[in-house]
Scaffold this motif. Structure first.
Motif, short mmCIF file in Angstrom:
data_model
loop_
_atom_site.label_atom_id
_atom_site.label_comp_id
_atom_site.label_asym_id
_atom_site.label_seq_id
_atom_site.Cartn_x
_atom_site.Cartn_y
_atom_site.Cartn_z
N VAL A 148 0.89 -1.16 0.00
CA VAL A 148 0.00 0.00 0.00
C VAL A 148 0.92 1.21 0.00
CG1 VAL A 148 -1.74 1.29 1.30
CG2 VAL A 148 -1.82 -1.22 1.27
N LEU A 149 1.23 1.70 -1.18
CA LEU A 149 2.21 2.78 -1.30
C LEU A 149 1.51 4.12 -1.20
CD1 LEU A 149 4.28 1.26 -4.24
CD2 LEU A 149 4.92 1.32 -1.81
N PHE A 150 1.76 4.82 -0.10
CA PHE A 150 1.20 6.15 0.09
C PHE A 150 2.32 7.15 -0.13
CE2 PHE A 150 0.11 9.60 3.23
CZ PHE A 150 -0.82 10.21 2.40
N GLN A 151 2.24 7.89 -1.19
CA GLN A 151 3.32 8.80 -1.60
C GLN A 151 4.67 8.09 -1.52
OE1 GLN A 151 2.32 12.06 1.04
NE2 GLN A 151 1.16 13.06 -0.61
N GLY A 152 4.67 6.85 -2.00
CA GLY A 152 5.91 6.10 -2.09
C GLY A 152 6.26 5.27 -0.86
#
Ligand SMILES: Nc1ncnc2c1ncn2[C@@H]1O[C@H](COP(=O)(O)OP(=O)(O)OP(=O)(O)O)[C@@H](O)[C@H]1O
Ligand code: SF4
Ligand SMILES: [Mg+2]
Length: 361
Positions: A74-78
């Motif tokens: 789950v990539l949140f802003q990377g």
């Protein structure tokens, strides 16, 4: 129109399993999607298909045990939230990504006033003192349309009507100006007038703050009204994605077509060839339980267009031919599209590892 570069949140190959008396139940089975800055992504699908689990997994709120994220990112802003510490998740929740739950009483604490609850989050995340937090809370309550907010701020949740509680939830979710707001059936329990007001409010706040909204709903009318993009889930997978126009007027997956045909005013058959439409006017049958999935396409027992191949292999996401909105691919996990441009894997996530056709465990 947004492009891939605007992805705030990118979910890749997410698997969530639950320990049950019958064994491990795979409730999310390779979910891929993204949320882009400032957009509204609607998530639709019948009961039990994994919409809430997806939302809870993003925020790491899956009850554990018995549940757990088995794999995926789950990539949140990377930054991969699956790997984040609990302390980091507390910063993210309510602050960067917040959630409105279907039943407001489950997330409002009955023993604290509305002002205490919203104020606490402002003090924790926005570094305000008690007086500043109270002023900001009153301002938020006014913004979500609560009359006499100077008085309501000292009310306890049980003193408010259902519609007012839902507004308090929204105020709480928006207090820290999150980048992403997840709203899980936010209006199901409310009457139509209040529903319309809440949708207006969400749109207004989105315009003002550029918040991306992930709206989970059963209501295809709400989708038509609210969504920029739509993702359709079935049995723990994303089975179709595209812009609202692509998905609602030219659905690529027979299941999506069935959902749309349940709504008379959206049930245009213009883009649908063959005689299958009649048979689907109400989608016959029920979503198979996790234990009945077996091999192949999970929709095949209900699908009027099923072929031999559908029983043998899980269809990966294929590009759907048709009008392509700039930067937004339209995909359906259905063998009917195998002849077109080929499997496109995780839609929109161009760095993903290609088509996914793993079988249910
Ligand atoms: N504690 C649990 N143990 C095992 N399975 C569970 C548990 N909680 C939920 N599930 C299963 O997870 C699957 C996905 O549920 P989820 O709540 O995400 O569905 P949903 O799409 O949000 O449905 P609804 O529209 O009814 O809210 C369902 O098949 C459900 O039975
Ligand atoms: S893959 Fe086959 S069974 Fe599944 S939706 Fe497409 S045609 Fe129907
Ligand atoms: Mg749900």
């Amino acid at each position: 129109m947004a492009t891939n570069d605007d992805a705030l949140l990118r979910v890749q190959d997410l698997h969530v399993e639950f320990k049950t008396r019958r064994g491990q139940a795979l409730v999310l089975n390779g979910v891929d999607f993204e949320i882009r800055a400032g957009e509204t992504l609607c998530v639709v699908g019948e009961s039990g298909c994994g919409k809430s689990m997806t939302a809870l997994a993003l925020l790491r709120l899956i009850p554990s045990p018995p549940g757990r994220i088995r794999e995926g990112r789950v990539l949140f802003q990377g930054e991969d939230l699956v790997q984040a510490t609990d302390a980091r998740m507390r910063q993210v929740r309510g602050n960067r990504i917040s959630m409105i739950f279907q039943e407001p009483m489950t997330s409002l604490n009955p023993v604290f006033t509305v002002g205490d609850q919203i104020g606490e989050s402002l003090q924790l995340h926005a570094g305000m003192n008690a007086r500043q937090a109270r002023e900001r809370t009153i301002q938020m309550l006014r913004q979500v349309g609560i009359p006499a907010p100077e008085r309501r701020v000292d009310d306890y949740p049980h003193q408010l009507s259902g519609g007012m509680r839902q507004r308090v939830m929204i105020a709480m979710a928006l207090a820290c100006r999150p980048d992403i707001l997840i709203a899980d059936e936010p209006t199901t329990a409310l009457d139509v007038t209040v529903q319309a007001q809440i949708f207006d409010l969400l749109r207004e706040l989105q315009r003002e703050k550029g918040t991306a909204i992930m709206l989970i709903t059963h209501d295809m009318g709400a989708v038509a009204e609210m969504a920029d993009r739509v993702m359709v889930m079935y049995a723990g997978r994303v089975i179709e994605q595209g812009t609202t126009a692509q998905v609602l007027s030219e659905p690529g997956h027979p299941y999506t077509r069935g959902l749309i045909d349940c709504l008379p005013e959206l049930g245009s058959s213009a883009a649908w060839d063959g005689d299958a439409r009649e048979d689907l006017a109400e989608i016959a049958g029920v979503v198979p339980s996790i234990w009945e999935l077996g091999t192949g396409c999970a929709f095949r027992e209900r699908c009027p267009r099923a072929m031999a191949r559908c029983a043998a292999e899980v269809p990966p996401m294929f590009a759907v031919e048709g009008e392509v909105a700039a930067g937004v691919p339209h995909g359906a996990a259905c063998w009917l599209h195998a002849g077109a441009a080929g499997a496109i894997g995780a839609i929109g996530a161009i760095d993903a590892q290609g088509p996914r056709a793993k079988e249910a465990a």
